[in-house]
Design a protein around this motif. Structure first.
Motif, mmCIF file in Angstrom:
data_model
loop_
_atom_site.group_PDB
_atom_site.id
_atom_site.type_symbol
_atom_site.label_atom_id
_atom_site.label_comp_id
_atom_site.label_asym_id
_atom_site.label_seq_id
_atom_site.Cartn_x
_atom_site.Cartn_y
_atom_site.Cartn_z
ATOM 1 N N GLN A 129 0.846 -1.193 0.000
ATOM 2 C CA GLN A 129 0.000 0.000 0.000
ATOM 3 C C GLN A 129 0.883 1.245 0.000
ATOM 4 N N ARG A 130 0.380 2.312 -0.630
ATOM 5 C CA ARG A 130 1.084 3.592 -0.587
ATOM 6 C C ARG A 130 1.234 4.021 0.882
ATOM 7 N N SER A 131 2.435 4.456 1.226
ATOM 8 C CA SER A 131 2.650 4.796 2.625
ATOM 9 C C SER A 131 2.200 6.220 2.915
ATOM 10 N N GLY A 132 1.677 6.435 4.112
ATOM 11 C CA GLY A 132 1.288 7.776 4.530
ATOM 12 C C GLY A 132 2.419 8.425 5.296
ATOM 13 N N TRP A 133 2.130 9.568 5.870
ATOM 14 C CA TRP A 133 3.143 10.235 6.678
ATOM 15 C C TRP A 133 2.480 11.195 7.654
ATOM 16 N N ILE A 134 3.296 11.746 8.562
ATOM 17 C CA ILE A 134 2.791 12.657 9.591
ATOM 18 C C ILE A 134 3.484 14.017 9.455
ATOM 19 N N GLU A 135 2.678 15.080 9.432
ATOM 20 C CA GLU A 135 3.202 16.446 9.462
ATOM 21 C C GLU A 135 2.744 17.095 10.761
ATOM 22 N N VAL A 136 3.633 17.841 11.415
ATOM 23 C CA VAL A 136 3.241 18.575 12.610
ATOM 24 C C VAL A 136 3.462 20.066 12.383
ATOM 25 N N ILE A 137 2.422 20.847 12.710
ATOM 26 C CA ILE A 137 2.519 22.310 12.675
ATOM 27 C C ILE A 137 2.431 22.779 14.120
ATOM 28 N N THR A 138 3.465 23.449 14.608
ATOM 29 C CA THR A 138 3.455 23.804 16.019
ATOM 30 C C THR A 138 4.037 25.193 16.239
ATOM 31 N N GLY A 139 3.802 25.746 17.426
ATOM 32 C CA GLY A 139 4.259 27.090 17.768
ATOM 33 C C GLY A 139 3.437 27.629 18.924
ATOM 34 N N SER A 140 3.596 28.917 19.226
ATOM 35 C CA SER A 140 2.904 29.539 20.360
ATOM 36 C C SER A 140 1.473 29.908 19.969
ATOM 37 N N MET A 141 0.773 30.512 20.897
ATOM 38 C CA MET A 141 -0.544 31.042 20.592
ATOM 39 C C MET A 141 -0.388 32.169 19.559
ATOM 40 N N PHE A 142 -1.385 32.357 18.728
ATOM 41 C CA PHE A 142 -1.410 33.426 17.724
ATOM 42 C C PHE A 142 -0.283 33.321 16.697
ATOM 43 N N SER A 143 0.229 32.107 16.505
ATOM 44 C CA SER A 143 1.306 31.924 15.525
ATOM 45 C C SER A 143 0.757 31.458 14.174
ATOM 46 N N GLY A 144 -0.555 31.200 14.104
ATOM 47 C CA GLY A 144 -1.150 30.814 12.827
ATOM 48 C C GLY A 144 -1.132 29.322 12.556
ATOM 49 N N LYS A 145 -1.093 28.508 13.597
ATOM 50 C CA LYS A 145 -1.065 27.041 13.428
ATOM 51 C C LYS A 145 -2.316 26.544 12.705
ATOM 52 N N THR A 146 -3.480 26.972 13.203
ATOM 53 C CA THR A 146 -4.735 26.510 12.612
ATOM 54 C C THR A 146 -4.889 27.031 11.184
ATOM 55 N N GLU A 147 -4.472 28.276 10.965
ATOM 56 C CA GLU A 147 -4.518 28.824 9.604
ATOM 57 C C GLU A 147 -3.696 27.970 8.650
ATOM 58 N N GLU A 148 -2.513 27.574 9.106
ATOM 59 C CA GLU A 148 -1.631 26.767 8.266
ATOM 60 C C GLU A 148 -2.236 25.383 8.030
ATOM 61 N N LEU A 149 -2.861 24.814 9.087
ATOM 62 C CA LEU A 149 -3.537 23.522 8.942
ATOM 63 C C LEU A 149 -4.648 23.632 7.890
ATOM 64 N N ILE A 150 -5.468 24.676 8.018
ATOM 65 C CA ILE A 150 -6.578 24.875 7.083
ATOM 66 C C ILE A 150 -6.057 25.103 5.674
ATOM 67 N N ARG A 151 -4.965 25.856 5.542
ATOM 68 C CA ARG A 151 -4.389 26.108 4.215
ATOM 69 C C ARG A 151 -4.011 24.794 3.536
ATOM 70 N N ARG A 152 -3.356 23.925 4.280
ATOM 71 C CA ARG A 152 -2.934 22.636 3.705
ATOM 72 C C ARG A 152 -4.144 21.761 3.362
ATOM 73 N N LEU A 153 -5.147 21.773 4.246
ATOM 74 C CA LEU A 153 -6.325 20.937 4.004
ATOM 75 C C LEU A 153 -7.119 21.444 2.803
ATOM 76 N N LYS A 154 -7.200 22.752 2.659
ATOM 77 C CA LYS A 154 -7.942 23.311 1.519
ATOM 78 C C LYS A 154 -7.235 22.999 0.205
ATOM 79 N N ARG A 155 -5.891 23.043 0.197
ATOM 80 C CA ARG A 155 -5.130 22.676 -1.011
ATOM 81 C C ARG A 155 -5.457 21.225 -1.392
ATOM 82 N N ALA A 156 -5.553 20.357 -0.374
ATOM 83 C CA ALA A 156 -5.871 18.952 -0.634
ATOM 84 C C ALA A 156 -7.282 18.825 -1.206
ATOM 85 N N GLN A 157 -8.218 19.601 -0.639
ATOM 86 C CA GLN A 157 -9.608 19.577 -1.138
ATOM 87 C C GLN A 157 -9.685 20.041 -2.586
#
Ligand code: ZN
Length: 202
Positions: free
Chosen positions: A10-38
């Motif tokens: 099977q094609r192998s998957g992988w794990i990406e972690v986006i991390t940092g402090s509060m107000f660093s844009g973690k969720t924005e970056e997560l959403i950006r990547r997910l929207k590109r996939a969509q």
């Protein structure tokens, strides 16, 4: 973790972690990547822990109101039963609030061929590694540290400074209770708020 026979070939998957402090844009970056996939017509699912009740129960919402639909779960074990077979990308937000088994289940999903994108705080307000995040960073193929900007000196902010007096670590961030700070301004604590900060404003 052992490879079960049905994973072979099977094609192998992988794990990406986006991390940092509060107000660093973690969720924005997560959403950006997910929207590109969509946009690429990939099947995307998002999960977050029940503890995060900010703004919306069913959407991952970042501070700039960019949002994407999500499911709320109590325990990381639920990921295995809830992630659909044809899902290609699994997003996990506020990962620091999940239990210590989260890295195991993320690895299991990667073994099933999923791209797993995990966003979460690296440190709590005391500067300590937060929940399952240290282990997530250890098992991830890719790590992105994002930064806020220190409002006191303009340097990159890596720490979350708590302005409120509430001793509960799990208190969730609003602008009035936390602010991002660089290492030096974080270490200066209250002194800075009473001194340098005022001087900047006048
Ligand atoms: Zn600073």
């Amino acid at each position: 973790m052992f490879l079960e026979p049905h994973f072979k070939g099977q094609r192998s998957g992988w794990i990406e972690v986006i991390t940092g402090s509060m107000f660093s844009g973690k969720t924005e970056e997560l959403i950006r990547r997910l929207k590109r996939a969509q946009i690429a017509n990939q099947e995307v699912e998002i999960f977050k822990p029940t503890i995060d009740k900010r703004y919306d129960e069913t959407k991952v919402v970042s501070h700039n109101s960019n949002s994407i639909h999500s499911r709320t779960i109590h325990h990381s074990a639920e990921l295995l039963s809830l992630v659909e077979e044809d899902t290609e990308v699994v997003g996990i937000d506020e990962a620091q609030f999940f239990d210590e088994k989260l890295p195991n289940y993320c690895q299991e999903l990667a073994l099933r061929g999923k791209r797993v994108i995990v966003a979460g705080l690296d440190m709590d307000f005391k500067g300590r590694p937060f929940g399952p995040m240290p282990d997530m960073l250890a098992v991830a193929e890719y790590i992105t540290k994002v930064h806020a900007i220190c409002p006191h000196c303009g340097n990159l902010a890596t720490h979350s400074y708590r302005l409120a007096e509430d001793p509960n670590t799990v208190l969730l961030g609003e602008k009035e209770s936390y602010e991002p700070r660089c290492r030096n301004c974080y270490a200066m604590g209250n002194i800075l708020r009473l001194g340098i900060h005022k001087k900047h404003k006048s």
